[in-house]
Write a protein that holds these residues in place. Sequence first.
Motif, PDB file in Angstrom:
ATOM      1  N   ASP A   1      -6.953   3.936  -4.069  1.00 28.89           N
ATOM      2  CA  ASP A   1      -6.807   3.249  -2.783  1.00 28.89           C
ATOM      3  C   ASP A   1      -8.157   2.682  -2.346  1.00 28.89           C
TER       4      ASP A   1
ATOM      5  N   ARG B   1      -4.908   9.197  -5.958  1.00 25.42           N
ATOM      6  CA  ARG B   1      -4.496   8.298  -4.876  1.00 25.42           C
ATOM      7  C   ARG B   1      -5.677   7.776  -4.071  1.00 25.42           C
ATOM      8  N   ASP B   2      -6.552   8.669  -3.632  1.00 24.90           N
ATOM      9  CA  ASP B   2      -7.659   8.258  -2.758  1.00 24.90           C
ATOM     10  C   ASP B   2      -8.627   7.308  -3.465  1.00 24.90           C
TER      11      ASP B   2
ATOM     12  N   GLU C   1      -1.102  12.123  -6.929  1.00 22.76           N
ATOM     13  CA  GLU C   1      -1.858  12.524  -5.745  1.00 22.76           C
ATOM     14  C   GLU C   1      -3.358  12.619  -6.022  1.00 22.76           C
TER      15      GLU C   1
ATOM     16  N   ARG D   1       0.836  -1.205   0.000  1.00 24.71           N
ATOM     17  CA  ARG D   1       0.000   0.000   0.000  1.00 24.71           C
ATOM     18  C   ARG D   1       0.875   1.261   0.000  1.00 24.71           C
TER      19      ARG D   1
ATOM     20  N   ASN E   1       0.982   4.265  -2.769  1.00 23.27           N
ATOM     21  CA  ASN E   1       0.851   5.682  -2.448  1.00 23.27           C
ATOM     22  C   ASN E   1       2.023   6.490  -2.978  1.00 23.27           C
TER      23      ASN E   1
END
Lengths: 657, 110
Positions: A28, A24-25, A21, A12, A16
């Motif tokens: 994830d 990323r969320d 960026e 993980r 990241n």
Amino acid sequence: MSNSRTPPRIARAILNRVIPEELRDSIDGDLFELYEARRGAAGAGAAARWYRRESLSFALRFTANRIGRAAGSLFGRGNAPSGLDLALGARMLARSPGLTIVGAFGMAVGVAIATGAYAIFNSYMYPKVPLPEGERLVALAKWDPRTQNDDEKVLHDLLVWRRELRSVNDVSAFRTVGRNLVSETGAGELVSIAEMTASGFRAARVAPLRGRALLDSDERPGAQPVVVIGHDVWQARFGGDSDIIGREIRLGRISHTIVGVMPQGYAFPVNHSYWIPLRFDPATTIEPGTGPILFAFGRLAPGATRESAQAELDVIAGRIAAAGPPDRAHLQSRVVAYTDIFGDGGGGESKAWRMLRYMIALLLVVVAMNVAVLVYARTIMRTGEIAVRTALGATRGRIVTQFFAEAFVLSGIAAAAGLGLASLALRWFDTVLAIEFDGRPPFWMDTGLSPGTVVYAFALAVLAAVIVGVLPALRATGTQLRSAIGSLGSGTKARLGRTWTALIVVQVAVAVAILPPALRLGWELMSHGLQKPGFAQGEYVMASFLVANDEDAAAPANANSDAKERARTTMNALLARLAAEPGVAGVSVARAEPWGGFFDPIEVDREGQPRKQVRVVWSTRISLMSTTCESSPGEVLRRRTPQSRNAIGRSSLIALS
Amino acid sequence: MGQHSLGEFEQLVLLAIAQLRGTAYAIPIVGEIERRTGRSVARAAVYITLRRLEEKGFVSTWLSEPTPERGGKGRRYVKIAPAGADALREARHAAEQMWRGLDPASLLPR
């Protein structure tokens, strides 16, 4: 076994690190959702393995994507380096002369080594045969997998190949023989002659400049001895005589009629300027593995490839093996590139050579990385300047381009200097090569600076500029930039950062680790070079003694007995004559060089006289091709000169002492 | 031809978004392509393609509210923008023009 509700932490963390960026969320979250679903269905272990595989896939693809985008932004529309960028780069270099000199010198040495190695590797590994359709010339070899060497007694196979092989035309053979070219005054000069089948000229596809090439009829026993000479011999020895055809020259004991002159630069099959027919006596039965050492070659037939020729050769080899002695059944017949004629029979470059090639290219990368560290130290001092330019609207690509241009000026200067150094080194290498091949390297070897080598140096300069300029610039325009913009005017100093600090530490550590073995190696080489022979070598002359065998190639082995007796007689006559020369203290014969250290080479003129005061003369080998080696070696070790080998009847050998 | 033409994989992604009718995000897009084409699709390739399509203005995205079953992260939903719809139509038109008059059987070697 993990039963965690959360995905593997390291995987993980990698995700990241590599995912942009803004994505990323969501990524994830998506992977977490899928991980949970798999954990419920197949268990935590299977889910963790799946997650690691996915992470690896994401890491590879996003890294590749990132590199592609960086390259795109660097060379995209409006970002190409301009003349102004280059001028600014030159000014920046002038402002840091120390860095410029150190960086340019380091990279110049790196470029010189890399381009020099590139030229030499190309010359050795990927040579082009400078003959019409030269790439279709092939060598035919018998490979012994047990000894890992070529079996060079191929006369029996050659006769079968000439009769049966359809994929290769003009199957030919040659061997190099030494003969005394005896002048009208009786002085002898050892010359290297290609004893070659007439078909070799057809395979080469180069017409004579004057007269004719060798004919099949010249090969017949009893035919009049003829010779074809090269352009250089025609000019140097015969002054370009327009009536050269029909003149007689004596090679060894036999007078030959000159029937042709080949064009300038022609040295086929290797480095030859004299060609005489290779004669076979059809009445002689040739057993497999007997006869002289020969090199076989030919030209691929129209439509044939190396692979198809190999397939046909395999079939023929099977028949030869079945009919021949069992101890030769394991030999393999091979079709290899012509330039592998002296190779290992396997053809192509070995893994070790290929690895060495890459290692040498890597040397420049290492040097460039070192310079990059130096440049980065300067780049971070310009973080404020970068921040101001960004605030004024400059894109990251534009700023990186500027740094690339600055680095390219530096690496361009280094590449030009490196090419100069490489050119000098290659000239020296040519000299060594010429000595190795008795004065003339194979005609396909060209180690000069080719356009390809210059392009390679340019590519290296670009690579070095990317490492030296782009990497520090990307780093300086990354996350550091935001804090730099925020701290504009605050007087906060830029810091080197953990990555670059670590790089410097590693660099110093590697340098310290390499130093002791490098010093040791250097000392060993130097001490070997400085080693003294333990005798007054300046008082000695050494020469090789060769006795020509004028018999047919396929003559029975016992036919050489006369030659041996002649050699013995000639050698004894030579020894007596040398001993009678004024100033000669003694004469002896040795089987091998009693002194194996380095000799300084000297140059001698066409008359065999040294161009300057002689101390030690370097010869590559001593060749005693005959008998009378029973004398005690070592008593008289002579200074040697390549030009005075076999200098029977010449006073130049004695004049050296 | 528009300013940006579509690559084959970009077309597949756009068509998958269209097929999903407002519920498209990366996970169902991958499933839709695999189900309809029978191909195995690298998930990362879909994210990279979606990012590129967004930069070209062919799709727009928005983040949903974070949920616990996603580790506290939201979904990035995606829908086709007008430029993306135009690009898809152009790509289909170009392909149809190229196929016109061609019998698929005639592609076989004679």
